[in-house]
Design an enzyme around this catalytic site. Structure first.
Site, PDB file in Angstrom:
ATOM      1  CG  HIS A 231      -2.067  -1.008   1.065  1.00 40.76           C
ATOM      2  ND1 HIS A 231      -3.042  -0.932   0.094  1.00 40.76           N
ATOM      3  CD2 HIS A 231      -2.349  -2.126   1.772  1.00 40.76           C
ATOM      4  CE1 HIS A 231      -3.881  -1.946   0.216  1.00 40.76           C
ATOM      5  NE2 HIS A 231      -3.498  -2.689   1.238  1.00 40.76           N
TER       6      HIS A 231
ATOM      7  CG  ASP B 135      18.520 -11.137  -4.987  1.00 37.10           C
ATOM      8  OD1 ASP B 135      18.482 -11.244  -6.230  1.00 37.10           O
ATOM      9  OD2 ASP B 135      18.580 -12.111  -4.212  1.00 37.10           O
TER      10      ASP B 135
ATOM     11  NE  ARG C 165       1.321  -5.050   3.435  1.00 32.31           N
ATOM     12  CZ  ARG C 165       0.109  -4.700   3.908  1.00 32.31           C
ATOM     13  NH1 ARG C 165      -0.679  -5.628   4.426  1.00 32.31           N
ATOM     14  NH2 ARG C 165      -0.278  -3.432   3.887  1.00 32.31           N
TER      15      ARG C 165
ATOM     16  CG  ASP D 286      -7.301  -6.028   2.481  1.00 31.18           C
ATOM     17  OD1 ASP D 286      -6.078  -5.835   2.542  1.00 31.18           O
ATOM     18  OD2 ASP D 286      -8.073  -5.338   1.773  1.00 31.18           O
TER      19      ASP D 286
ATOM     20  CD  GLU E 119      -4.560  -9.433   3.321  1.00 27.95           C
ATOM     21  OE1 GLU E 119      -4.782  -8.428   4.018  1.00 27.95           O
ATOM     22  OE2 GLU E 119      -3.603  -9.486   2.540  1.00 27.95           O
TER      23      GLU E 119
END
Ligand SMILES: O=C(O)C(=O)C[C@H](O)[C@@H](O)CO
Length: 254
Positions: free
Chosen positions: A48, A87, A73, A178, A152
């Site tokens: 988000h 990475d 996230r 969610d 969610e």
């Protein structure tokens, strides 16, 4: 020299409560301030938040100089984004919208190298290995990865046992906003039906021996979450700057 120990993984594996902050502003300076504040972890939200790989890298570099552990996230559980984020050197990742055991297995494979997964080989040139300084990174990285998958949706709740049982899934993270929306309770994260579903997920995650995570924005709910078994607890977000600004204005002399 092996991959760095993931201190957050070690703490969660020991069942220690780890409090954190959601970083939504994609700012290295804000990440550094939050990292110094005393949180156990800071999560860079690329689902988000307006994040790119460059802003994620900047925030990882900022957090590296603080006591807080970095978490990312990702926008989705696709292997290419997980590869690129790992990475960059993060070792704890949260993957949103995991609804089935099949999806969980694909994500678990993407975050670990062959032998335990299918993570692409590129870290020997990347920040994760100190640009090649950590010569044993590839052979030791898998054991330092901590994967949270997010429950969610109604479908995910129905599949929580199979998801939690998936090898390579280390934690179950509930997304209350969610989940409530998918259940038909948009904006009503405290609806009794939503609370019951969340409690069920917590119980099944505990039964599977997985760490439990969530994020709440009401301080009066913190202890309740801990009492229910949450150990990876988000206490709010960097956008609290607005609340601080409003309180400051409210306290000014008339
Ligand atoms: O669904 C949720 O709730 C989450 O996954 C957390 C939110 O995305 C986070 O931005 C806090 O609202």
């Amino acid at each position: 020299m092996p991959a760095p120990q993931n201190a957050l993984k070690a703490a969660l594996d020991d069942g220690d409560i780890q409090n954190g902050l959601w970083l939504t502003l994609a700012s290295g300076a804000v990440a550094e301030i939050a990292g110094k504040a005393g949180f156990d972890w800071c999560l860079i939200d690329a689902e988000h938040g307006p994040n790119t790989l460059t802003t994620i890298q900047t925030q990882l570099q900022a957090l590296a100089g603080t006591p807080a552990q970095a978490v990312v996230r990702v926008p989705s559980g696709e292997d290419w984004i997980l590869k690129q984020v790992l990475d960059l050197g993060v070792q704890t990742v949260v993957v949103p919208m995991v609804n089935t055991a099949q999806q969980a297995a694909l994500v678990a494979s993407a975050v670990r190298y062959p032998g335990q997964g299918s993570r692409g080989m590129g870290a020997t040139l990347a920040r994760a290995s100190g640009y090649g300084e950590i010569v044993d990174y590839v052979s030791s990285a898998n054991e330092q990865i901590f994967l949270f998958v997010q429950i969610e949706s109604t479908e995910a709740v129905e599949n929580v046992d199979a998801i939690a049982a998936t090898p390579g899934v280390d934690g179950i993270f509930v997304g209350p906003a969610d989940l409530s929306a998918d259940m038909g309770f948009v904006g009503q994260m405290d609806a009794p039906e939503v609370i019951a579903a969340i409690d069920h997920v917590y119980e099944r995650a505990k039964a599977a021996g997985k760490a439990i995570g969530t994020v709440v924005f009401d301080a009066s709910d913190f202890q309740n979450q801990i009492d229910k078994g949450v150990t990876f607890l988000g206490l709010g977000a960097d956008s609290f700057a607005l609340q601080t600004s409003l309180r400051t204005l409210a306290s000014k002399a008339p």
